[in-house]
Design a protein around this motif. Structure first.
Motif, mmCIF file in Angstrom:
data_model
loop_
_atom_site.group_PDB
_atom_site.id
_atom_site.type_symbol
_atom_site.label_atom_id
_atom_site.label_comp_id
_atom_site.label_asym_id
_atom_site.label_seq_id
_atom_site.Cartn_x
_atom_site.Cartn_y
_atom_site.Cartn_z
ATOM 1 N N TRP A 75 -69.955 -64.948 17.485
ATOM 2 C CA TRP A 75 -70.144 -66.162 18.265
ATOM 3 C C TRP A 75 -68.960 -66.431 19.201
ATOM 4 C CZ3 TRP A 75 -74.902 -67.701 18.307
ATOM 5 C CH2 TRP A 75 -75.716 -67.487 17.195
ATOM 6 N N HIS A 76 -67.786 -65.948 18.836
ATOM 7 C CA HIS A 76 -66.600 -66.213 19.656
ATOM 8 C C HIS A 76 -66.681 -65.509 21.008
ATOM 9 C CE1 HIS A 76 -62.514 -67.342 20.525
ATOM 10 N NE2 HIS A 76 -62.164 -66.085 20.716
ATOM 11 N N THR A 77 -67.218 -64.289 21.031
ATOM 12 C CA THR A 77 -67.275 -63.538 22.284
ATOM 13 C C THR A 77 -68.589 -63.713 23.040
ATOM 14 O OG1 THR A 77 -68.019 -61.553 21.111
ATOM 15 C CG2 THR A 77 -65.648 -61.807 21.458
ATOM 16 N N LEU A 78 -69.605 -64.233 22.366
ATOM 17 C CA LEU A 78 -70.841 -64.549 23.073
ATOM 18 C C LEU A 78 -70.607 -65.769 23.973
ATOM 19 C CD1 LEU A 78 -73.397 -64.112 20.147
ATOM 20 C CD2 LEU A 78 -73.493 -62.876 22.327
ATOM 21 N N PRO A 79 -71.318 -65.915 25.077
ATOM 22 C CA PRO A 79 -72.426 -65.087 25.556
ATOM 23 C C PRO A 79 -72.017 -63.943 26.477
ATOM 24 C CG PRO A 79 -72.222 -67.014 26.946
ATOM 25 C CD PRO A 79 -71.147 -67.141 25.893
ATOM 26 N N ASP A 80 -70.721 -63.783 26.700
ATOM 27 C CA ASP A 80 -70.276 -62.853 27.744
ATOM 28 C C ASP A 80 -70.187 -61.405 27.279
ATOM 29 O OD1 ASP A 80 -69.805 -64.991 29.670
ATOM 30 O OD2 ASP A 80 -68.153 -65.550 28.360
ATOM 31 N N TYR A 81 -69.912 -61.218 25.989
ATOM 32 C CA TYR A 81 -69.775 -59.855 25.480
ATOM 33 C C TYR A 81 -70.996 -59.518 24.633
ATOM 34 C CZ TYR A 81 -67.794 -55.696 23.301
ATOM 35 O OH TYR A 81 -67.579 -54.412 22.891
ATOM 36 N N ILE A 82 -71.736 -58.504 25.056
ATOM 37 C CA ILE A 82 -72.949 -58.093 24.349
ATOM 38 C C ILE A 82 -72.685 -56.762 23.650
ATOM 39 C CG2 ILE A 82 -75.390 -57.513 24.565
ATOM 40 C CD1 ILE A 82 -74.682 -60.449 25.160
ATOM 41 N N ASP A 83 -72.583 -56.821 22.355
ATOM 42 C CA ASP A 83 -72.323 -55.633 21.552
ATOM 43 C C ASP A 83 -73.577 -54.761 21.510
ATOM 44 O OD1 ASP A 83 -71.735 -53.810 19.462
ATOM 45 O OD2 ASP A 83 -70.466 -55.286 18.459
ATOM 46 N N ASP A 84 -73.406 -53.440 21.674
ATOM 47 C CA ASP A 84 -74.548 -52.524 21.580
ATOM 48 C C ASP A 84 -75.246 -52.630 20.226
ATOM 49 O OD1 ASP A 84 -74.211 -51.568 24.129
ATOM 50 O OD2 ASP A 84 -73.148 -49.752 23.533
ATOM 51 N N ARG A 85 -74.508 -53.103 19.232
ATOM 52 C CA ARG A 85 -75.089 -53.255 17.898
ATOM 53 C C ARG A 85 -76.270 -54.229 17.923
ATOM 54 N NH1 ARG A 85 -72.554 -51.838 13.056
ATOM 55 N NH2 ARG A 85 -73.327 -52.862 11.178
ATOM 56 N N TYR A 86 -76.239 -55.220 18.794
ATOM 57 C CA TYR A 86 -77.353 -56.158 18.901
ATOM 58 C C TYR A 86 -78.630 -55.430 19.337
ATOM 59 C CZ TYR A 86 -73.463 -59.551 19.189
ATOM 60 O OH TYR A 86 -72.325 -60.283 18.965
ATOM 61 N N ILE A 87 -78.475 -54.491 20.249
ATOM 62 C CA ILE A 87 -79.625 -53.723 20.734
ATOM 63 C C ILE A 87 -80.159 -52.826 19.622
ATOM 64 C CG2 ILE A 87 -80.410 -52.025 22.427
ATOM 65 C CD1 ILE A 87 -78.159 -53.114 24.279
ATOM 66 N N ASP A 88 -79.267 -52.177 18.896
ATOM 67 C CA ASP A 88 -79.715 -51.308 17.803
ATOM 68 C C ASP A 88 -80.346 -52.116 16.676
ATOM 69 O OD1 ASP A 88 -78.979 -48.945 19.055
ATOM 70 O OD2 ASP A 88 -76.922 -49.060 18.319
ATOM 71 N N TYR A 89 -79.869 -53.327 16.468
ATOM 72 C CA TYR A 89 -80.503 -54.241 15.511
ATOM 73 C C TYR A 89 -81.943 -54.523 15.947
ATOM 74 C CZ TYR A 89 -81.509 -58.885 13.454
ATOM 75 O OH TYR A 89 -82.084 -59.956 12.828
ATOM 76 N N ALA A 90 -82.124 -54.795 17.234
ATOM 77 C CA ALA A 90 -83.463 -55.073 17.757
ATOM 78 C C ALA A 90 -84.366 -53.862 17.604
ATOM 79 C CB ALA A 90 -83.366 -55.491 19.223
ATOM 80 N N ARG A 91 -83.844 -52.682 17.906
ATOM 81 C CA ARG A 91 -84.634 -51.452 17.773
ATOM 82 C C ARG A 91 -85.095 -51.254 16.334
ATOM 83 N NH1 ARG A 91 -81.255 -47.178 18.230
ATOM 84 N NH2 ARG A 91 -83.055 -45.775 18.251
ATOM 85 N N ALA A 92 -84.172 -51.434 15.402
ATOM 86 C CA ALA A 92 -84.505 -51.224 13.992
ATOM 87 C C ALA A 92 -85.598 -52.182 13.544
ATOM 88 C CB ALA A 92 -83.260 -51.382 13.125
ATOM 89 N N ASN A 93 -85.490 -53.445 13.926
ATOM 90 C CA ASN A 93 -86.505 -54.417 13.541
ATOM 91 C C ASN A 93 -87.855 -54.101 14.177
ATOM 92 O OD1 ASN A 93 -85.215 -56.238 11.739
ATOM 93 N ND2 ASN A 93 -84.049 -57.081 13.441
ATOM 94 N N ALA A 94 -87.854 -53.800 15.454
ATOM 95 C CA ALA A 94 -89.114 -53.492 16.129
ATOM 96 C C ALA A 94 -89.777 -52.254 15.535
ATOM 97 C CB ALA A 94 -88.867 -53.295 17.627
#
Length: 709
Positions: free
Chosen positions: A188-207
């Protein structure tokens, strides 16, 4: 010499960079090691054509490219031209030229079909929405990963449950309540400006397993997440997850109008409070047009709620539901409540919620834990399932192993999930399963859902224990199709995570399928429950009797005394059994016919009570605890035999954790039996291993810094 050392260093570095550390989950996309199958796959798909341009269709294209190029170890051409042996993916609207029959594509879900047009062979993935096309793409990749034929396909797949959610118990300081896999993945400290690739991989895994929603924050909510700066952070995550069909939800603190809105009340029937929520919801939807809605824990464990103002759960839920309804949002209202003054915690949720049946708005789901207490190793299904015909109920499971050994025990939870989903409520006669309540079919509800408390953190392998990934995977697969068996899901996960070698699959599957019963046996056999250490719930403490309220203490649940052990919930006790349908009550009402699994859930029985095995209760208790330890020993032995087939990093990690689990199983057995022996005054059976410490030794163990508390 320098050259040799440099080459050695580079070799070691290459090994580190390509080491199997679990990050890729079940989406490893390693080269198919069966040459015959590999040749067949390469002939069937030589090119990819993705119809349409959008963030979701870009995700489809990227996943198919990455997956097929990795699995087939070749370069798959992405083309816009129609050619033979092409994999075509797109919505029905985008693929009208293919003239697919209208009745083939499900309203929700996907169609994968093989089709020959002008003597050219095509593999087609299509659906009514782009997200469903993405689900179809992941399904095709799963077929290849698990060495299934992709010739002459005709697969129609639809989800049985509409909302398939993860609940993150993540706090804004990144501490995860009941989390055993590091700190929160949401920075939360680096959001919204820093988007970690881990967020994308989290989305891929769930989908990839059909999960379509995530509650980002803890049900013990902090109102700060509803302030403008944090909503912008939430919006950034929503933008990342949206292409993968995942909506974001927020746990809302009921007293937020007072804490961040500076009102003097949070009374749900107060006009100013209602207006505050309506304005806040409008603010949220301006930032996140597809915001899913709110999850609320109210009047439970100190959380604020409508009862503080003399209002009902329905009053509170409906006030918030009115606010989100114009935007298509929903409210998920948790039924996890219990009154310290009640004579049986088992009964409280039923007592509070059944009088409210039919009083909730249509966009409210009541979220019910799978059992009546709290995510125990084994619980009977909650009596609320089948008792609220006019209210859609949402299942709440717990992936994070709060009561199942936490981050160090290998416990495959699909058998637990299946045990609950397959249970018959008899609400409308036989075959009224919990699953039919949850999917809405039993009472014709259109809103349906399954959620689970996640154990996803910033550990490199996501879940701390590698096998924790299997529970995440199983949740998604069962929410999509609860008719799948635990064995089918385990097989899929092993094949994608480790190997398609039949010997490896068989051996790991045996470990997984016996693991849940093992933990029940060495922790809470025969219907014992909630005898874990206070607060952290780590390790055994059946003697504990110093909590601020009685229903937080283990002695409240086992009620051991000189006469026997167990919680009498029959008509002669608290009569909690009365909350079930007559056919279910009949299963448990008689201690002589009640299944061993639930005996001590519903009966206080003599230490000399004769069990179905012919043993006395005391001897059966000793037998079960020993059986649990022996099962973990067998798991260790099977894992050791897999050493030649598993990469060193993952093998060693699981090996060490199994050693901890074996030590813990012995600890559970010794501590519990020594304590219960003080009541039974009976000797340990001669053939069983005797405890190597005294009861006092175990009672003096303290864990002030156990994780997840």
């Amino acid at each position: 010499m320098r050259k040799t050392l440099l080459l050695l260093l580079l070799s070691c570095l290459a090994h580190v960079l390509h080491a199997e550390d679990g990050y890729d989950l079940w989406l490893r996309y390693k080269r198919i090691d069966n040459n015959m199958l590999l040749t067949s796959y390469r002939k069937t798909i030589t090119a990819i054509q993705v119809a349409g341009q959008s963030p979701t269709m870009d995700a489809v294209k990227k996943e198919l490219e990455q997956g097929l190029n990795g699995l087939l170890d070749t370069h798959i051409t992405v083309t816009s031209k129609v050619a033979g042996n092409t994999l075509i993916a797109g919505t029905r609207e985008a693929l009208t030229a293919l003239k697919l029959q209208d009745n083939q594509t499900p309203a929700e879900g996907f169609l994968i079909t093989s089709k020959t047009i002008d003597n050219k062979h095509y593999t087609i993935i299509t659906a009514n929405t782009e997200t469903d096309v993405l689900y179809g793409a992941f399904h095709l990749l799963r077929l290849i990963q698990t060495h299934q034929s992709i010739e002459n396909l005709h697969i129609i797949s639809s989800p049985r449950v509409k909302l398939r959610l993860l609940n993150h118990w993540d706090n804004l300081n990144r501490y995860v309540e009941r989390g055993y896999a590091g700190i929160s993945i949401w920075n939360w400290h680096t959001l919204p400006d820093y988007i970690d690739d881990r967020y994308i991989d989290y989305a891929r895994a769930n989908a990839s397993v059909g999960i379509n929603g995530t509650v980002l924050n803890n049900v013990n909510a902090n109102a700060t997440i509803l302030t403008a700066p944090y909503l912008r952070k939430v919006a950034a995550l929503a933008n990342i997850l949206r292409p993968y069909g995942i909506k974001v939800y927020l746990s809302a603190r009921f007293s937020a109008p007072m804490e961040i809105g500076h009102l003097k009340t949070a009374d749900p029937l107060n006009d100013t409070v209602r207006q505050w929520w309506q304005a806040k919801v409008k603010e949220i939807y301006q930032l996140i047009p597809d915001f899913g809605g709110f999850l609320v824990k109210a009047n439970s464990e100190g959380q604020p709620g409508p009862q503080s103002y003399g209002r009902s759960h329905a009053d509170g839920a409906n006030m918030m539901a009115d606010a989100v309804a114009p935007f298509g949002g929903i409210v998920i209202w948790r039924a996890f409540v219990y009154d310290p003054q009640a004579n049986d915690r088992f009964k409280q949720a039923y007592a509070e919620f059944t009088p409210l049946d039919g009083k909730f708005n249509k966009n409210v789901l009541v979220q019910v834990k799978n059992g009546p207490i709290d995510f125990q190793p084994r619980e009977p299904f909650s009596p609320l399932f089948g008792a609220m015909p006019q209210t859609p109920l949402m299942m709440e499971f717990q992936l994070t192993q709060e009561y199942l050994g936490q981050g160090t025990h290998l416990v495959y939870e699909a058998p637990l999930f299946k045990e609950v989903l397959d249970a018959d409520t008899h609400a409308k006669g036989p075959n009224s399963s919990v699953a039919k309540v949850i999917d809405g079919s039993l009472y014709e509800h259109t809103l349906s859902g399954i959620a689970a408390v996640s154990n996803i953190g910033n550990e490199r392998n996501w879940t701390g224990h590698l096998f924790g990934q299997a529970n995440w995977y199983a949740l998604g697969r069962l929410a999509w199709d609860y008719t799948l068996t635990s064995e089918q899901i385990a097989t899929e996960w092993i094949q994608q995570t480790f190997s398609n070698d039949p010997a490896v699959v068989t051996s790991i599957k045996q470990i997984m399928l016996t693991s849940r019963e093992a933990v029940v046996n060495y922790m809470t056999p025969l219907g014992l429950h909630h005898i874990m250490g206070n607060g952290h719930h780590y390790g055994p403490a059946p003697w504990s009797n110093n909590a601020p309220r009685p229903d937080w203490d283990p002695i409240y649940y086992h009620k051991a005394d000189a006469k026997g052990i167990g919680f009498d919930r029959t008509a002669s006790g608290t009569n909690a059994l009365q909350q079930y349908q007559p056919a279910v009550r009949q299963l448990y009402a008689d201690s002589n016919t009640c299944s061993d699994q639930y005996l001590l859930w519903f009966h206080h029985v003599s230490w000399q009570h004769k069990m179905h095995s012919g043993r006395t209760l005391w001897n059966e208790l000793c037998h079960k605890y020993q059986e649990g330890v022996d099962s973990v020993s067998a798991m260790q032995q099977r894992w050791e035999q897999l050493k030649p087939y598993i990469d060193p990093e993952r093998f060693h990690q699981v090996q060490m954790l199994l050693a901890i689990q074996h030590k813990d199983a012995i600890w559970w057995r010794n501590a519990c039996l020594l304590y219960f022996q003080t009541f039974s005054q009976m000797p340990f059976p001669a053939s069983y291993e005797k405890p190597d410490h005294t009861l006092e030794y175990y009672q003096q163990q303290h864990f002030p810094y156990a994780p997840g508390n």
